[in-house]
Design a protein around this motif. Structure first.
Motif, PDB file in Angstrom:
ATOM      1  N   GLU A 373       0.830  -1.198   0.000  1.00 39.80           N
ATOM      2  CA  GLU A 373       0.000   0.000   0.000  1.00 39.80           C
ATOM      3  C   GLU A 373       0.868   1.253   0.000  1.00 39.80           C
ATOM      4  O   GLU A 373       1.938   1.284   0.606  1.00 39.80           O
ATOM      5  CB  GLU A 373      -0.893   0.012   1.236  1.00 39.80           C
ATOM      6  N   GLU A 374       0.384   2.296  -0.671  1.00 33.88           N
ATOM      7  CA  GLU A 374       1.173   3.512  -0.827  1.00 33.88           C
ATOM      8  C   GLU A 374       1.574   4.111   0.522  1.00 33.88           C
ATOM      9  O   GLU A 374       2.687   4.605   0.676  1.00 33.88           O
ATOM     10  CB  GLU A 374       0.387   4.537  -1.644  1.00 33.88           C
ATOM     11  N   LYS A 375       0.680   4.048   1.513  1.00 40.53           N
ATOM     12  CA  LYS A 375       0.974   4.664   2.799  1.00 40.53           C
ATOM     13  C   LYS A 375       2.096   3.945   3.544  1.00 40.53           C
ATOM     14  O   LYS A 375       2.650   4.491   4.503  1.00 40.53           O
ATOM     15  CB  LYS A 375      -0.277   4.710   3.669  1.00 40.53           C
ATOM     16  N   ARG A 376       2.435   2.697   3.112  1.00 42.57           N
ATOM     17  CA  ARG A 376       3.509   1.956   3.773  1.00 42.57           C
ATOM     18  C   ARG A 376       4.726   1.747   2.879  1.00 42.57           C
ATOM     19  O   ARG A 376       5.629   0.989   3.220  1.00 42.57           O
ATOM     20  CB  ARG A 376       2.987   0.593   4.247  1.00 42.57           C
ATOM     21  N   LEU A 377       4.759   2.446   1.746  1.00 38.70           N
ATOM     22  CA  LEU A 377       5.891   2.262   0.829  1.00 38.70           C
ATOM     23  C   LEU A 377       7.206   2.723   1.440  1.00 38.70           C
ATOM     24  O   LEU A 377       8.246   2.095   1.229  1.00 38.70           O
ATOM     25  CB  LEU A 377       5.629   3.032  -0.475  1.00 38.70           C
ATOM     26  N   GLY A 378       7.163   3.826   2.197  1.00 42.06           N
ATOM     27  CA  GLY A 378       8.396   4.317   2.812  1.00 42.06           C
ATOM     28  C   GLY A 378       9.005   3.273   3.735  1.00 42.06           C
ATOM     29  O   GLY A 378      10.213   2.993   3.681  1.00 42.06           O
ATOM     30  N   THR A 379       8.175   2.677   4.568  1.00 47.92           N
ATOM     31  CA  THR A 379       8.651   1.628   5.464  1.00 47.92           C
ATOM     32  C   THR A 379       9.131   0.408   4.678  1.00 47.92           C
ATOM     33  O   THR A 379      10.167  -0.189   5.000  1.00 47.92           O
ATOM     34  CB  THR A 379       7.527   1.209   6.432  1.00 47.92           C
ATOM     35  N   ALA A 380       8.388   0.050   3.625  1.00 43.82           N
ATOM     36  CA  ALA A 380       8.757  -1.127   2.830  1.00 43.82           C
ATOM     37  C   ALA A 380      10.133  -0.960   2.204  1.00 43.82           C
ATOM     38  O   ALA A 380      10.975  -1.867   2.256  1.00 43.82           O
ATOM     39  CB  ALA A 380       7.707  -1.371   1.748  1.00 43.82           C
ATOM     40  N   PHE A 381      10.390   0.195   1.601  1.00 44.31           N
ATOM     41  CA  PHE A 381      11.687   0.428   0.974  1.00 44.31           C
ATOM     42  C   PHE A 381      12.798   0.545   2.018  1.00 44.31           C
ATOM     43  O   PHE A 381      13.930   0.105   1.785  1.00 44.31           O
ATOM     44  CB  PHE A 381      11.635   1.688   0.104  1.00 44.31           C
ATOM     45  N   ALA A 382      12.489   1.162   3.164  1.00 44.30           N
ATOM     46  CA  ALA A 382      13.499   1.307   4.208  1.00 44.30           C
ATOM     47  C   ALA A 382      13.926  -0.056   4.749  1.00 44.30           C
ATOM     48  O   ALA A 382      15.116  -0.326   4.942  1.00 44.30           O
ATOM     49  CB  ALA A 382      12.963   2.184   5.338  1.00 44.30           C
ATOM     50  N   ILE A 383      12.954  -0.938   4.989  1.00 39.54           N
ATOM     51  CA  ILE A 383      13.267  -2.289   5.480  1.00 39.54           C
ATOM     52  C   ILE A 383      14.067  -3.066   4.432  1.00 39.54           C
ATOM     53  O   ILE A 383      15.038  -3.756   4.755  1.00 39.54           O
ATOM     54  CB  ILE A 383      11.969  -3.034   5.844  1.00 39.54           C
ATOM     55  N   MET A 384      13.657  -2.939   3.177  1.00 42.90           N
ATOM     56  CA  MET A 384      14.355  -3.631   2.094  1.00 42.90           C
ATOM     57  C   MET A 384      15.806  -3.166   1.994  1.00 42.90           C
ATOM     58  O   MET A 384      16.730  -3.983   1.857  1.00 42.90           O
ATOM     59  CB  MET A 384      13.607  -3.365   0.790  1.00 42.90           C
ATOM     60  N   THR A 385      16.023  -1.854   2.084  1.00 44.90           N
ATOM     61  CA  THR A 385      17.380  -1.315   2.023  1.00 44.90           C
ATOM     62  C   THR A 385      18.187  -1.726   3.240  1.00 44.90           C
ATOM     63  O   THR A 385      19.380  -2.048   3.136  1.00 44.90           O
ATOM     64  CB  THR A 385      17.325   0.224   1.920  1.00 44.90           C
ATOM     65  N   PHE A 386      17.552  -1.732   4.402  1.00 43.79           N
ATOM     66  CA  PHE A 386      18.230  -2.135   5.636  1.00 43.79           C
ATOM     67  C   PHE A 386      18.734  -3.576   5.521  1.00 43.79           C
ATOM     68  O   PHE A 386      19.898  -3.873   5.829  1.00 43.79           O
ATOM     69  CB  PHE A 386      17.260  -1.994   6.812  1.00 43.79           C
ATOM     70  N   CYS A 387      17.853  -4.473   5.072  1.00 44.49           N
ATOM     71  CA  CYS A 387      18.245  -5.879   4.912  1.00 44.49           C
ATOM     72  C   CYS A 387      19.319  -6.038   3.838  1.00 44.49           C
ATOM     73  O   CYS A 387      20.246  -6.848   3.982  1.00 44.49           O
ATOM     74  CB  CYS A 387      17.023  -6.725   4.565  1.00 44.49           C
ATOM     75  N   GLN A 388      19.198  -5.256   2.761  1.00 40.05           N
ATOM     76  CA  GLN A 388      20.198  -5.312   1.690  1.00 40.05           C
ATOM     77  C   GLN A 388      21.585  -4.986   2.228  1.00 40.05           C
ATOM     78  O   GLN A 388      22.569  -5.663   1.913  1.00 40.05           O
ATOM     79  CB  GLN A 388      19.822  -4.325   0.588  1.00 40.05           C
ATOM     80  N   GLN A 389      21.677  -3.932   3.056  1.00 38.81           N
ATOM     81  CA  GLN A 389      22.974  -3.520   3.583  1.00 38.81           C
ATOM     82  C   GLN A 389      23.572  -4.594   4.498  1.00 38.81           C
ATOM     83  O   GLN A 389      24.792  -4.798   4.510  1.00 38.81           O
ATOM     84  CB  GLN A 389      22.831  -2.201   4.349  1.00 38.81           C
ATOM     85  N   ILE A 390      22.717  -5.297   5.252  1.00 40.29           N
ATOM     86  CA  ILE A 390      23.222  -6.356   6.129  1.00 40.29           C
ATOM     87  C   ILE A 390      23.855  -7.474   5.302  1.00 40.29           C
ATOM     88  O   ILE A 390      24.971  -7.925   5.588  1.00 40.29           O
ATOM     89  CB  ILE A 390      22.092  -6.901   7.018  1.00 40.29           C
ATOM     90  N   GLY A 391      23.135  -7.938   4.256  1.00 42.17           N
ATOM     91  CA  GLY A 391      23.691  -8.993   3.416  1.00 42.17           C
ATOM     92  C   GLY A 391      24.965  -8.577   2.734  1.00 42.17           C
ATOM     93  O   GLY A 391      25.950  -9.342   2.692  1.00 42.17           O
ATOM     94  N   TRP A 392      24.989  -7.367   2.215  1.00 44.96           N
ATOM     95  CA  TRP A 392      26.171  -6.830   1.528  1.00 44.96           C
ATOM     96  C   TRP A 392      27.353  -6.717   2.494  1.00 44.96           C
ATOM     97  O   TRP A 392      28.501  -6.913   2.117  1.00 44.96           O
ATOM     98  CB  TRP A 392      25.775  -5.480   0.949  1.00 44.96           C
ATOM     99  N   MET A 393      27.075  -6.421   3.759  1.00 48.83           N
ATOM    100  CA  MET A 393      28.133  -6.249   4.752  1.00 48.83           C
ATOM    101  C   MET A 393      28.778  -7.577   5.137  1.00 48.83           C
ATOM    102  O   MET A 393      29.997  -7.657   5.350  1.00 48.83           O
ATOM    103  CB  MET A 393      27.554  -5.570   6.001  1.00 48.83           C
ATOM    104  N   VAL A 394      27.976  -8.633   5.208  1.00 50.06           N
ATOM    105  CA  VAL A 394      28.455  -9.905   5.745  1.00 50.06           C
ATOM    106  C   VAL A 394      29.366 -10.653   4.769  1.00 50.06           C
ATOM    107  O   VAL A 394      30.345 -11.299   5.176  1.00 50.06           O
ATOM    108  CB  VAL A 394      27.247 -10.791   6.138  1.00 50.06           C
ATOM    109  N   VAL A 395      29.088 -10.559   3.466  1.00 48.50           N
ATOM    110  CA  VAL A 395      29.730 -11.453   2.503  1.00 48.50           C
ATOM    111  C   VAL A 395      31.216 -11.173   2.231  1.00 48.50           C
ATOM    112  O   VAL A 395      32.011 -12.121   2.199  1.00 48.50           O
ATOM    113  CB  VAL A 395      28.930 -11.458   1.174  1.00 48.50           C
ATOM    114  N   PRO A 396      31.666  -9.921   2.026  1.00 48.20           N
ATOM    115  CA  PRO A 396      33.080  -9.723   1.659  1.00 48.20           C
ATOM    116  C   PRO A 396      34.092 -10.331   2.626  1.00 48.20           C
ATOM    117  O   PRO A 396      35.062 -10.961   2.170  1.00 48.20           O
ATOM    118  CB  PRO A 396      33.204  -8.198   1.577  1.00 48.20           C
ATOM    119  N   PRO A 397      33.934 -10.194   3.958  1.00 49.59           N
ATOM    120  CA  PRO A 397      34.910 -10.851   4.839  1.00 49.59           C
ATOM    121  C   PRO A 397      34.901 -12.372   4.717  1.00 49.59           C
ATOM    122  O   PRO A 397      35.940 -13.019   4.886  1.00 49.59           O
ATOM    123  CB  PRO A 397      34.484 -10.410   6.247  1.00 49.59           C
TER     124      PRO A 397
END
Length: 462
Positions: A373-397
């Protein structure tokens, strides 16, 4: 800081925002240019370290795991900034925010190169994450303010293309700045100079924004969304499948780019210049193909199917560069940059990876708007970006540790294979989630990802 207006006595001489004229198209496009150049420098500085990994390992005696941490510490900083939301941007305003964060990126670039001490270099990469991520958010805010209701999508596309040119230029520096690659510091001093250009562009944007205040009618941007963890249970299974695919996709491609130039040199014996040109195919493909894939998918639909197809194509690529014969050498030419002879197998694999790097993001991020829903898009994208950064952080080491444990080197190229198998495992996980998404979107609880097209005129939130 502007003074607070007297609310009891209106200032009749001051024109209201609606009474002001709109800025000229030239003024808006200059704003776009300066903000995009600030982003260009940000992207260049981030990617400037990868062409000198072999020099850092030889000159500073760094392990692959330490190199991986130089990538991960950026993401750790980005996670801290993401949790803070857009508070600084909202409080300072975009002109001050972009300039401050551009200066932080410049400071980070200098801190990274000024000393051979690993702890200081690590601190520099952390500072880069502190400055670069909010700079990106501030740039998006500026474009929303200046182009809303006009050429917003096109402006975002131009901004992304110029930004990714920063990544490509860092790879191309192995050719146009090849005399600098006699030590690890000189190429990074060049990156600091590019960061200086970024600061200059940010200051020019500040001047133009300040000049526009009170003269032109400019849109306003809504406050930045913060992560609302209380609403996690409200999202559908399709949303979480997209989030999972996002995490493993970026945790595969970006860490591969971290080590790619060094891997091409050490495991395949090609020159630094050739490795840089080859690695640059990924951002170049994104610049060219991402908007084209976006237009195509908008016309034909089949979004979950395209994501599954992209994940399937990516699955064998890392094993292909590891085990397939190199094949004949071909001449890879980047106009105005340079040319080099590269093995055909490497070219085909990286070309296909670049196509996947263009296809999946072009479909994945817009798909969220169709299932949330449009009213929750900000939260949806923020959570998606947050999870993306965690995965990206873990793999290189982890990849760096695998290289170290298996003594990966030009004399033991088989030592790089476990890292490639790890990438393949991530790709297989991504394919699993893409398949689950496709099954969900072809079932009774579908949100229309397979059917909504620009020709149907259907509502996005089905």
């Amino acid at each position: 800081m502007p003074s607070t207006p007297n609310l009891s006595t209106p200032n009749l001489s001051a024109p209201t925002q609606s009474a002001l004229p709109e800025p000229s198209p030239l003024y808006r496009w200059l704003i776009l240019l300066f903000v995009s150049l600030a982003m260009f420098g940000n992207y260049y500085v981030y990617d400037s370290m990868w062409p000198v990994l072999d020099l850092m390992r030889s000159d500073l005696d760094l392990s692959y795991q330490q190199i991986g941490l130089l990538s991960s510490v950026y993401n750790a900083a980005a996670l801290l900034v993401l949790l803070a939301g857009g508070y600084a941007i909202d409080r300072w305003g975009t002109k001050k925010a972009i300039t401050v964060f551009a200066f932080i990126c410049l400071f980070a670039a200098v801190l990274t190169v000024i000393t051979p001490k690993y702890e200081v270099i690590l601190a520099g990469r952390f500072m880069l994450g502190i400055g670069a991520e909010p700079l990106i958010v501030a740039a998006v805010t500026v474009l929303s303010k200046w182009f809303k209701g006009k050429e917003l999508s096109f402006a975002f596309g131009i901004n992304l293309s110029i930004s990714r040119l920063g990544s490509a230029s860092a790879d191309w520096s192995t050719s146009f700045a090849s005399p600098l690659y006699t030590n690890w510091q000189d190429p990074l001093w060049l990156a600091s100079a590019v960061a200086g250009i970024s600061v200059t562009a940010a200051i020019l944007y500040w001047i133009m924004e300040r000049r526009a205040e009170g003269r032109y009618q400019v849109g306003t941007s809504s406050a930045a969304e913060k992560v609302d963890f209380k609403s996690l249970y409200k999202f559908s299974a399709s949303y979480w499948y997209i989030v999972a695919l996002c995490v493993v996709f970026y945790a595969t491609v970006f860490p591969f780019r971290t080590f790619a130039i060094d891997y091409f040199q050490q495991a395949h014996g090609i020159s630094r210049e050739a490795a840089g040109l080859l690695s640059s195919l990924l951002p170049v493909a994104a610049i060219i193909l991402t908007p084209l894939f976006g237009i195509w998918v908008d016309r034909v639909g089949r979004r979950s199917l395209f994501m599954a197809a992209g994940a399937l194509v990516m699955l064998p690529l890392f094993l292909a560069v590891t085990y397939l014969p190199p094949g004949p050498e071909i001449n890879l030419i980047i106009p105005f940059i340079g040319s080099a002879m590269v093995p055909l197998t490497l070219f085909v694999v990286i070309f296909l990876l670049g196509a996947v790097f263009s296809l999946i993001p072009a479909v994945m991020w817009p798909s969220v708007a169709y299932i949330v829903e449009e009213k929750r898009l900000g939260t949806a994208f923020a959570i998606m970006t947050f999870c993306q950064q965690i995965g990206w952080m873990v793999v290189p080491p982890i990849v760096g540790l695998l290289n170290d444990i298996n003594s990966a080197s030009p004399d033991n190229t088989a030592g790089y294979a476990p890292g490639m198998w790890f990438y393949t495992g991530l790709a297989a996980t991504g394919l699993y989630f893409a398949f689950k998404l496709w099954r969900s979107e072809t079932g009774p609880n579908a949100h229309g990802l397979e059917h909504i097209t620009t020709k149907t005129g259907m509502n996005s939130n089905v």
